[in-house]
Design an enzyme around this catalytic site. Structure first.
Site, mmCIF file in Angstrom:
data_model
loop_
_atom_site.group_PDB
_atom_site.id
_atom_site.type_symbol
_atom_site.label_atom_id
_atom_site.label_comp_id
_atom_site.label_asym_id
_atom_site.label_seq_id
_atom_site.Cartn_x
_atom_site.Cartn_y
_atom_site.Cartn_z
ATOM 1 N N GLU A 1 41.294 39.702 33.504
ATOM 2 C CA GLU A 1 41.912 41.028 33.571
ATOM 3 C C GLU A 1 43.191 41.062 32.746
ATOM 4 O O GLU A 1 43.473 42.048 32.049
ATOM 5 C CB GLU A 1 42.197 41.422 35.016
ATOM 6 C CG GLU A 1 42.725 42.857 35.130
ATOM 7 C CD GLU A 1 42.970 43.318 36.556
ATOM 8 O OE1 GLU A 1 43.196 44.535 36.745
ATOM 9 O OE2 GLU A 1 42.949 42.486 37.478
ATOM 10 N N HIS B 1 43.558 45.220 39.429
ATOM 11 C CA HIS B 1 42.632 44.731 40.460
ATOM 12 C C HIS B 1 43.220 43.467 41.086
ATOM 13 O O HIS B 1 43.208 43.324 42.306
ATOM 14 C CB HIS B 1 41.262 44.458 39.840
ATOM 15 C CG HIS B 1 40.210 44.103 40.834
ATOM 16 N ND1 HIS B 1 39.913 44.898 41.924
ATOM 17 C CD2 HIS B 1 39.376 43.031 40.913
ATOM 18 C CE1 HIS B 1 38.940 44.329 42.623
ATOM 19 N NE2 HIS B 1 38.596 43.203 42.034
ATOM 20 N N HIS C 1 43.107 41.732 50.396
ATOM 21 C CA HIS C 1 41.996 42.457 49.759
ATOM 22 C C HIS C 1 41.191 43.220 50.819
ATOM 23 O O HIS C 1 40.481 42.626 51.619
ATOM 24 C CB HIS C 1 41.104 41.469 49.017
ATOM 25 C CG HIS C 1 40.165 42.097 48.033
ATOM 26 N ND1 HIS C 1 39.810 43.425 48.069
ATOM 27 C CD2 HIS C 1 39.491 41.559 46.963
ATOM 28 C CE1 HIS C 1 38.968 43.686 47.090
ATOM 29 N NE2 HIS C 1 38.770 42.579 46.399
ATOM 30 N N CYS D 1 33.829 46.190 45.633
ATOM 31 C CA CYS D 1 35.269 46.478 45.683
ATOM 32 C C CYS D 1 35.666 47.701 44.873
ATOM 33 O O CYS D 1 36.792 48.183 44.994
ATOM 34 C CB CYS D 1 36.063 45.268 45.192
ATOM 35 S SG CYS D 1 35.651 43.762 46.056
ATOM 36 N N LYS E 1 47.350 43.934 46.163
ATOM 37 C CA LYS E 1 46.746 42.878 46.986
ATOM 38 C C LYS E 1 47.707 41.713 47.221
ATOM 39 O O LYS E 1 47.500 40.911 48.130
ATOM 40 C CB LYS E 1 45.461 42.371 46.340
ATOM 41 C CG LYS E 1 44.347 43.410 46.255
ATOM 42 C CD LYS E 1 43.104 42.827 45.605
ATOM 43 C CE LYS E 1 42.024 43.871 45.400
ATOM 44 N NZ LYS E 1 42.331 44.811 44.307
ATOM 45 N N PHE F 1 31.768 42.949 42.671
ATOM 46 C CA PHE F 1 30.628 42.051 42.462
ATOM 47 C C PHE F 1 29.455 42.865 41.907
ATOM 48 O O PHE F 1 29.235 44.014 42.280
ATOM 49 C CB PHE F 1 30.208 41.401 43.779
ATOM 50 C CG PHE F 1 31.052 40.231 44.200
ATOM 51 C CD1 PHE F 1 32.157 39.817 43.473
ATOM 52 C CD2 PHE F 1 30.739 39.525 45.366
ATOM 53 C CE1 PHE F 1 32.916 38.737 43.870
ATOM 54 C CE2 PHE F 1 31.506 38.434 45.772
ATOM 55 C CZ PHE F 1 32.592 38.041 45.034
#
Length: 408
Positions: free
Chosen positions: A312, A301, A335, A161, A330, A394
């Site tokens: 976060e 994010h 996403h 991502c 998002k 990831f």
């Protein structure tokens, strides 16, 4: 080092393809999340996504190519050409000084799965000769370079991502170091696909909420339970400031700094208390020589998953306290994978250019487990001098980009 500015933006998203139209939808929280239309999903998996609609690849590619090419390549070509149009560039004189850096998380997933299906069903004679070219991640950059005749740096970042943000940041460095004068840079994924949907669902990453579709993605909310799959992305025209001024380009914002680092912790989970995210944001500020209190807006994010949003938020609060406005794109778009990090960079730049911050949709119940950061409940009109965007992938990949208002 050379100064780098953003002079063009091209977007291909479920919200649409025109910047001003998409911006209005973001300000009003008009979500494109709906029941899946491109295929019939398995009843064991979520039935909703944010899909790109009404995209005509033949408007950007030769008819024969448009029919057979993987959609992630088609989206990349379209976004790149839109970005050049937005920058009012119709001819690039020094083609060896212009390059492309477009990242993707899934590459040609449509091509790959279709051809595997043929192979397993003993239809090897029907395997496409374009299987390899259309499935590899770097073909987005390759095809854009071929179509536009750009003979400089051609590359791609594949960091899940964070791929789009990494691609923009690395392209920025190429210009800063004098290797290139101009770069087309961004990230694209055509990730609305049964295999991707099934994989994320099996990993427990997707929301299983049964509310109205546009209420499901709720980053930082107490009741969040996963993200909504989406697709698309964005491409920037990045230029050496001297070149941009020489050609009298409109300048959206200036690129200040970029950082990429690793959690080195877990293949999917973030480091505790957002340790890696904190280091990335702090280093980004330090490299740009910008105090934390100068940054008005952070595009988070913000995936709407339990762990990401919690950790976060802690990292953001530890660095900025509650003195920075925070929202997650998002919450509206879902996403887009690699495309999200590039599109969110575009949103961050537009926030500076337009002096507006879009809302964090569906934030109705503050989670006591989250740090008390300033989540934007309603879109704001405010002067944005500096703004940052976070992207995490990831494998523990973290990327941060810092932009500022161009003042000469």
């Amino acid at each position: 080092m050379n100064r780098v500015v953003v002079t063009g933006i091209g977007i291909v998203t479920p919200l649409g393809f025109k910047i001003d139209v998409v911006w209005e939808k973001l300000l009003y929280g008009q979500s494109p999340v709906k029941k899946i239309a491109k295929f019939i999903p398995n009843s064991n998996y979520p039935q909703i996504c944010a899909e790109i609609q009404d995209f005509d690849s033949s408007a950007w590619l030769a008819p024969k190519e448009a029919r057979r090419i993987d959609p992630f390549i088609a989206y990349s070509v379209a976004a790149s050409k839109m970005a050049l149009q937005d920058a009012a560039i119709d001819h690039i004189v020094h083609q060896d000084r212009a390059g492309v850096w477009i990242g993707s998380g899934f590459g040609g997933i449509h091509t790959l799965v279709n051809q595997i299906h043929r192979s397993y069903h003993s239809e090897t004679s029907k395997i496409s000769p374009f299987t390899i070219p259309y499935m590899i991640h770097n073909m987005a950059s390759g095809k854009v370079a071929i179509d536009l005749g750009l003979k400089g740096m051609s590359n791609c970042s594949v960091t899940a991502c964070a791929s789009g943000a990494n691609s923009i940041g690395e392209a920025m460095r190429c210009i800063q170091m004098g290797e290139m004068d101009m770069m087309l840079a961004g990230g694209i994924d055509a990730s609305v696909h049964p295999t991707v949907l099934a994989g994320f669902s099996a990993a427990g990453a997707l929301s299983n909420n049964t509310d109205s579709p546009d209420l499901i993605s709720k980053p930082f909310d107490r009741d969040r339970d996963g993200f909504v799959l989406s697709e698309g992305g964005a491409v920037f025209v990045l230029e050496n400031l001297e070149s941009a001024l020489k050609h009298q380009r409109r300048i959206y914002a200036e690129c200040v700094s970029y950082v990429s680092n690793s959690d080195a912790y877990h293949i999917t989970s973030p480091a505790p208390n957002g340790e890696g995210a904190y280091r990335a944001m702090k280093t980004c500020l330090d490299r740009g020589k910008v105090p934390a209190d100068k940054v008005t807006y952070l595009n988070a994010h913000g995936t709407s998953t339990r762990l990401n949003d919690k950790h976060e938020s802690i990292a953001i609060f530890d660095l900025f306290s509650d003195k920075i406005a925070v929202s997650s794109t998002k919450s509206i778009t879902g996403h887009m994978q690699a495309g999200s990090s590039a599109f969110e960079a575009a949103v961050t730049v537009l926030s500076i250019h337009k002096n507006q911050i879009h809302l964090n949709k569906n934030f109705t119940h503050r989670d006591p487990e989250l740090a008390p950061i300033d989540i934007v409940k309603s879109s704001r009109d405010t002067c944005v001098e500096y703004a940052m965007t976070n992207s995490f992938g990831f494998g523990g990949h973290n990327a941060c980009l810092l932009f500022k208002k161009f003042t000469g």
